[in-house]
Design an enzyme around this catalytic site. Structure first.
Site, PDB file in Angstrom:
ATOM      1  CD1 TRP A  10      -2.115  -2.099   0.288  1.00  0.00           C
ATOM      2  CD2 TRP A  10      -3.116  -1.179   2.066  1.00  0.00           C
ATOM      3  NE1 TRP A  10      -3.230  -2.858   0.576  1.00  0.00           N
ATOM      4  CE2 TRP A  10      -3.862  -2.310   1.678  1.00  0.00           C
ATOM      5  CE3 TRP A  10      -3.558  -0.448   3.174  1.00  0.00           C
ATOM      6  CZ2 TRP A  10      -5.017  -2.722   2.344  1.00  0.00           C
ATOM      7  CZ3 TRP A  10      -4.696  -0.851   3.844  1.00  0.00           C
ATOM      8  CH2 TRP A  10      -5.425  -1.977   3.422  1.00  0.00           C
ATOM      9  CE  LYS A  11       4.424   0.984  -4.372  1.00  0.00           C
ATOM     10  NZ  LYS A  11       4.925   1.367  -5.686  1.00  0.00           N
ATOM     11  CD  GLU A  96       7.877   3.116  -4.534  1.00  0.00           C
ATOM     12  OE1 GLU A  96       7.307   2.948  -3.439  1.00  0.00           O
ATOM     13  OE2 GLU A  96       7.324   2.864  -5.624  1.00  0.00           O
ATOM     14  CD  GLU A 166       8.097  -4.851  -6.811  1.00  0.00           C
ATOM     15  OE1 GLU A 166       6.869  -4.943  -6.906  1.00  0.00           O
ATOM     16  OE2 GLU A 166       8.656  -4.037  -6.069  1.00  0.00           O
ATOM     17  CB  SER A 212       2.371  -1.734 -14.300  1.00  0.00           C
ATOM     18  OG  SER A 212       2.964  -0.483 -14.006  1.00  0.00           O
TER      19      SER A 212
HETATM   20  P1  PGA Z   1       2.752  -0.891  -9.070  1.00  0.00           P
HETATM   21  O1  PGA Z   1       3.819  -1.054  -7.890  1.00  0.00           O
HETATM   22  O2  PGA Z   1       1.903  -2.135  -9.074  1.00  0.00           O
HETATM   23  O3  PGA Z   1       1.972   0.348  -8.710  1.00  0.00           O
HETATM   24  O4  PGA Z   1       3.527  -0.739 -10.322  1.00  0.00           O
HETATM   25  C1  PGA Z   1       4.450  -2.287  -7.636  1.00  0.00           C
HETATM   26  C2  PGA Z   1       5.341  -2.152  -6.441  1.00  0.00           C
HETATM   27  O5  PGA Z   1       5.885  -1.062  -6.224  1.00  0.00           O
HETATM   28  O6  PGA Z   1       5.529  -3.110  -5.666  1.00  0.00           O
END
Ligand code: PGA
Length: 249
Positions: A10-11, A96, A166, A212
């Site tokens: 969920w960041k 990130e 990723e 994505s």
């Molecule tokens: P996203 O992010 O599905 O919005 O591309 C994936 C992630 O950062 O784990």
């Protein structure tokens, strides 16, 4: 049989009340599934999420943690703090964290060690940047990330690891690796692990794809033999999208 996993990262999204709403929707709509379903809300809402999901099959993970036992690390969260509220899963090394907060594989190796030592499961993220893919270095970049952060581990520690490939260029961009690109890299990751350890370690570790993943592309990506599920960002913030992705596995 490897564990199939759909995890939602969920960041830095959702307040406490929004977290409760999304969790209620998810618990109401979650289908019967062979897959392990995980959500990772922000730190401040983890205890509430854990409470909320007590009688649900959905697991809760943290998005990060510090490697130290405790001490003068202002703003940080320890493994014991997570364990104490009933969490035993943590995402480590998200791109990130690497690009915005300066985490590198040497630091991540310490975080992985702490997670493993504490009996937790680490969902370890890694993947190449766009220029690294364009220059054809994506395999060596990924191999190095694995080597530096994970290959010091003893064989038995691999039972507590989940990998999340990723590609950075696919995260939050709407651009997905094609199912064939994902499969190609996942097969390479498994081969690299088999060479460093053995085929049993390589064949037993779940490797998730992230970047994505949406309801419209999840089934095709998940159908690839070396893709064991997904780490979902944006689409995990809407119950219907996340549930559709869970159904796709
Ligand atoms: P996203 O992010 O599905 O919005 O591309 C994936 C992630 O950062 O784990």
């Amino acid at each position: 049989m490897r564990t199939q996993i759909v995890a939602g990262n969920w960041k830095m999204n959702k307040t406490l009340s929004e977290t409760e709403v999304l969790l209620s929707e998810l618990s109401a709509k979650i289908p019967d599934t062979h897959a392990q379903v995980i959500v990772a809300p922000t730190f401040i809402n983890l205890a509430a999420a854990q409470n909320h999901l007590q009688s649900s099959t959905i697991h809760v993970a943290a998005q990060n943690m510090h490697f130290a036992e405790n001490g003068a690390y202002t703003g940080e969260i320890s493994a014991d703090m997570l364990l104490d509220i009933g969490l035993d899963m943590v995402i480590l090394g998200h791109s990130e964290r690497r690009s915005l907060f300066g985490e590198d594989d040497a630091l991540l190796a310490k975080k992985v060690d702490t997670a493993i030592g504490k009996g937790m499961t680490a969902i370890f993220c890694f993947g190449e940047e766009l220029d690294e893919r364009k220059s054809g270095n994506h395999f060596s970049v990924v191999e190095n990330q694995l080597k530096q952060a994970l290959f010091h581990l003893e064989e038995k520690a691999w039972g507590q690891l989940v990998l999340a490939y990723e590609p950075v260029w696919a995260i939050g961009t709407g651009e997905t690796a094609s199912p064939d690109q994902a499969q190609e890299m996942h097969a390479f990751i498994r081969k690299t692990i088999a060479e460093a350890y053995n085929s049993s370690v390589a064949n037993n570790v779940s490797i998730l794809y992230g970047g994505s993943v949406k309801p419209g592309n999840a089934a095709e990506i998940f159908s690839k033999p070396d893709v064991d599920g997904g780490l979902i960002g944006g689409a995990s913030l809407k119950a219907d999208d996340f549930i559709a992705i869970v159904k796709a596995i």
